[in-house]
Motif scaffolding. Structure first.
Motif, mmCIF file in Angstrom:
data_model
loop_
_atom_site.group_PDB
_atom_site.id
_atom_site.type_symbol
_atom_site.label_atom_id
_atom_site.label_comp_id
_atom_site.label_asym_id
_atom_site.label_seq_id
_atom_site.Cartn_x
_atom_site.Cartn_y
_atom_site.Cartn_z
ATOM 1 N N ASN A 168 0.827 -1.226 0.000
ATOM 2 C CA ASN A 168 0.000 0.000 0.000
ATOM 3 C C ASN A 168 0.851 1.261 0.000
ATOM 4 O OD1 ASN A 168 0.696 -0.325 2.656
ATOM 5 N ND2 ASN A 168 -1.325 0.108 3.487
ATOM 6 N N PHE B 213 -11.083 -8.326 -9.726
ATOM 7 C CA PHE B 213 -12.022 -8.810 -8.709
ATOM 8 C C PHE B 213 -13.198 -9.402 -9.473
ATOM 9 C CE2 PHE B 213 -9.827 -5.234 -6.590
ATOM 10 C CZ PHE B 213 -9.224 -5.954 -5.569
ATOM 11 N N MET C 202 -16.928 -8.638 -8.527
ATOM 12 C CA MET C 202 -17.320 -7.229 -8.424
ATOM 13 C C MET C 202 -17.521 -6.695 -9.832
ATOM 14 S SD MET C 202 -14.734 -6.177 -5.334
ATOM 15 C CE MET C 202 -15.607 -4.772 -4.686
ATOM 16 N N LEU D 85 -7.072 4.177 -2.326
ATOM 17 C CA LEU D 85 -6.245 5.053 -1.480
ATOM 18 C C LEU D 85 -6.524 6.538 -1.704
ATOM 19 C CD1 LEU D 85 -2.848 3.172 -1.568
ATOM 20 C CD2 LEU D 85 -4.338 3.486 0.386
ATOM 21 N N ALA E 234 -13.696 -7.074 -1.720
ATOM 22 C CA ALA E 234 -12.493 -7.233 -2.540
ATOM 23 C C ALA E 234 -11.529 -8.209 -1.861
ATOM 24 C CB ALA E 234 -11.822 -5.879 -2.758
ATOM 25 N N ASN F 257 -10.346 -11.457 -3.927
ATOM 26 C CA ASN F 257 -8.975 -11.624 -4.425
ATOM 27 C C ASN F 257 -8.028 -10.892 -3.469
ATOM 28 O OD1 ASN F 257 -6.574 -11.600 -5.848
ATOM 29 N ND2 ASN F 257 -7.538 -11.227 -7.824
ATOM 30 N N LEU G 178 -4.844 -9.069 -4.823
ATOM 31 C CA LEU G 178 -5.109 -7.853 -5.594
ATOM 32 C C LEU G 178 -5.601 -6.733 -4.673
ATOM 33 C CD1 LEU G 178 -4.947 -6.939 -8.543
ATOM 34 C CD2 LEU G 178 -7.388 -7.377 -8.733
ATOM 35 N N ALA G 179 -6.331 -7.102 -3.624
ATOM 36 C CA ALA G 179 -6.777 -6.081 -2.670
ATOM 37 C C ALA G 179 -5.566 -5.418 -2.022
ATOM 38 C CB ALA G 179 -7.692 -6.698 -1.613
ATOM 39 N N LEU G 180 -4.570 -6.213 -1.672
ATOM 40 C CA LEU G 180 -3.354 -5.646 -1.087
ATOM 41 C C LEU G 180 -2.658 -4.736 -2.094
ATOM 42 C CD1 LEU G 180 -1.829 -8.669 0.858
ATOM 43 C CD2 LEU G 180 -3.064 -6.721 1.776
ATOM 44 N N LEU G 181 -2.615 -5.187 -3.366
ATOM 45 C CA LEU G 181 -1.971 -4.381 -4.403
ATOM 46 C C LEU G 181 -2.723 -3.082 -4.662
ATOM 47 C CD1 LEU G 181 -0.968 -7.014 -7.097
ATOM 48 C CD2 LEU G 181 0.478 -5.917 -5.398
ATOM 49 N N SER G 182 -4.010 -3.057 -4.303
ATOM 50 C CA SER G 182 -4.780 -1.836 -4.486
ATOM 51 C C SER G 182 -4.638 -0.918 -3.284
ATOM 52 C CB SER G 182 -6.260 -2.173 -4.703
ATOM 53 O OG SER G 182 -6.396 -3.104 -5.750
ATOM 54 N N GLY G 183 -3.852 -1.349 -2.318
ATOM 55 C CA GLY G 183 -3.585 -0.489 -1.168
ATOM 56 C C GLY G 183 -4.490 -0.740 0.029
ATOM 57 N N VAL G 184 -5.282 -1.817 -0.002
ATOM 58 C CA VAL G 184 -6.141 -2.112 1.146
ATOM 59 C C VAL G 184 -5.271 -2.691 2.269
ATOM 60 C CG1 VAL G 184 -8.112 -3.448 1.964
ATOM 61 C CG2 VAL G 184 -8.084 -2.583 -0.371
#
Ligand SMILES: Nc1ncnc2c1ncn2[C@@H]1O[C@H](COP(=O)(O)OP(=O)(O)OP(=O)(O)O)[C@@H](O)[C@H]1O
Ligand SMILES: [Mg+2]
Lengths: 256, 290
Positions: free
Chosen positions: A95, A112, A115, A127, B172, B176, B179-185
């Motif tokens: 992140n 996803f 979704m 973010l 999310a 996945n 991918l959630a981590l890669l999106s900054g979650v």
């Protein structure tokens, strides 16, 4: 850039840096690391400068995806440095890397599935604090197919459209560096050409792109620079045209 | 058997019981989907919720309905605390170790309930409540409230998951995680949020079981199998599925006494679980493969 700054640029001899004096966005130096105890990357050097497409080619299992994962902190990096926009990001959490302006489209599982297209893009902007409608509009302009089907589940799309969702998600944060891992794998020539076209347009709009490609000939044709990776280390490097013209590269890696 | 008798003595109690199971099953499905393990302490967390509400009722002399939100907050913090102390500590280990540790947590929670409240059966209010008659349907107020509360709580959760930024991030993460981590979650925040929600759901299911029957230290543990059956029947990771699954298991248990001896009522959940795993392992709504 002032003339003084140009004078201060290091003039290393055998480096491609010399030929392309743009501002470096990503510089990997001697990166070693792997998933377990064994090193998959045996010292990889790579540089992407401002507003260029750098293509990585190489045989299956060469470590192309692994090199990208190393940038994103998804494996144990045991040596070397990974500098992005002037800061060493080795060991950062994803992140933080995303906030630093690097976005990544993995080779597999890059959407996803349960979704909608729209939600996938929203997750890309997770973010961001304020209004994201401008970025959404930009992505939808880039990929008009997606706008039409914005409330469709991403998992129900065709391969080409999924890849567009994956790229769109990564573009939502307006990154300065985009990592694309085989975005055209398994796509029809029509979709491949479309993805390449968009990639070139993104570069022309100011983005720096690191692209892993199996369609090496097509990709090197428009690459500003290319690296051939084999067995976890650099084998060749040069401009796209240079690599295409190189006999050894052509015989070994481009299928003659 | 007249139709209204079936409705009053089998179907309505089945829907009430099913609503209680549904509240638990939704929590189980969230833990399964997002944190990827079978949470065996789920039932005992529900027990704790039911007794926490009893504590509020006895200390402050308020109505149980006032105690419910307090119990929800207690269970939410309890779940977050348990995660911080135990599950998070084990998060890098194989999932089976986390599952086994949740069994240990279940026993610990039960022991706490037994030490604080004893082993006797308790109730929120004394006296017998007769059901009212609505156009031939005989139902108690608390039963109506149970069904309504289940739909309201799950409805609010559903809207949260569909419409809000953090709700979408939870989906999310379930869809996945990489991918959630890669999106900054931040997966730590998602984990805490999930446990908070799971605690609230547990408290609700324990409370409604308590208000419709009695409070016993084993009340939650005995609900564990039906709640898991409901979650798997509905499709792991599917909130709507868990509600449908809960209602089916509840109704199946209550109507089963028409065909099999009452002592085997509890076996219905097991039979449903076995059947769905054999016939359609992804559940009625397509869920994750276990
Ligand atoms: N998650 C992983 N855990 C352990 N080893 C891995 C993992 N992913 C890849 N490897 C190994 O690392 C080496 C390099 O793999 P990598 O995926 O980087 O190759 P690649 O160049 O991207 O190949 P391809 O063209 O097939 O995508 C291979 O030997 C592979 O078996
Ligand atoms: Mg690869």
């Amino acid at each position: 850039m002032t003339s003084q700054a140009i004078a201060e640029q290091p003039m290393s001899k055998n480096s491609v840096q010399q030929k392309y004096s743009g501002k470096p966005i990503l510089t990997m130096t001697g990166v070693r690391g792997g998933y377990g105890d064994a090193d998959i990357l045996q010292g990889v050097d790579m540089q992407v400068t401002e507003q260029e497409i750098v293509v990585i080619v190489g045989p299956n299992g060469a470590g192309k995806s692994t090199a990208m994962k190393a940038i994103f902190g998804l494996l144990k990096v045991r040596g070397g440095s990974i500098v992005v926009n002037g800061t060493d990001i080795a060991g950062w959490k994803p992140n933080r890397i995303v906030q630093h302006g690097v976005c990544y489209v993995p080779q597999v599982n890059n959407i996803f599935r349960e979704m909608t297209i729209h939600e996938n893009l929203e997750m890309g902007a997770f973010l961001r604090k304020g209004d994201i409608s401008e970025s959404l509009e930009r992505v939808y302009t880039l990929f008009p197919d997606l706008k039409e089907r914005r409330s469709a589940l991403a998992g129900n799309l065709s391969g080409g459209q999924r890849q567009m969702v994956a790229m769109g998600r990564a573009l939502m944060l307006n990154p300065s560096l985009l990592l694309l891992d085989e975005p055209t794998a398994g796509l029809s020539p029509k979709y491949m050409e479309q993805i390449f076209e968009i990639t070139r347009n993104l570069r022309d709009a100011g983005l720096s792109i690191l692209l892993v490609e199996q369609h090496a000939k097509q990709a090197l044709a428009f690459a500003d620079k290319g690296y051939v990776l084999a067995a976890g280390s650099n084998r060749h490097e040069g401009t796209g045209q240079e690599l295409l013209a190189d006999r050894e590269v052509a015989e070994m890696f481009l299928g003659g | 058997m007249p139709f209204m008798e079936f409705v009053n003595f089998y179907l309505m109690p089945g829907i009430v019981l099913g609503s209680i199971y549904a509240l638990g099953a939704v929590g189980i499905t969230l833990v399964f989907g997002i944190l990827r393990f079978a949470h065996l302490a789920h039932g005992d967390l529900a027990t704790l919720g039911a007794f926490a509400a009893l504590g509020v009722v006895t200390i402050f002399g308020v109505s149980p309905w006032v105690a419910l939100p307090v119990a929800m907050v207690v269970c939410a913090f309890m779940a977050i605390g348990i995660d911080k102390l135990f599950y998070d500590y084990l998060s890098e280990r194989p999932k089976i170790i986390v599952v086994m540790s949740s069994l240990g947590i279940a026993l610990m929670l039960r022991a706490v309930v037994q030490v604080v409240w004893g082993v006797d059966t308790e109730t929120y209010t004394r006296g017998i409540v007769r059901p009212d008659d609505y156009w031939g349907i005989r139902i108690r107020d608390r039963e109506i409230y149970t069904i309504i509360a289940m739909f309201v709580i799950v409805g609010v959760l559903w809207a949260f998951l569909q419409k809000t930024k953090w709700g979408k991030a939870m989906r999310a993460m379930s869809d996945n995680p990489d991918l959630a981590l890669l999106s900054g979650v931040d997966n730590r925040k998602i984990t805490m949020l999930t446990w908070g929600i799971v605690g609230i759901l547990c408290a609700a299911s324990g409370f409604f079981l308590g208000i419709n029957t009695e409070l016993k230290p084993l009340m939650g543990w005995t609900m564990l199998l039906p709640m898991f059956a409901a979650a798997i029947l509905g499709g792991v990771g599917r909130v709507e599925g868990a509600v449908i699954g809960g209602l089916i298991v509840g109704i199946a248990e209550e109507t089963s006494v028409l065909f099999i001896p009452g002592e085997y009522k509890a076996a219905m959940a097991f039979a449903i679980l076995l059947l769905i795993l054999l016939v359609r392992p992804t559940g009625l709504l397509k869920g994750k493969v276990l």
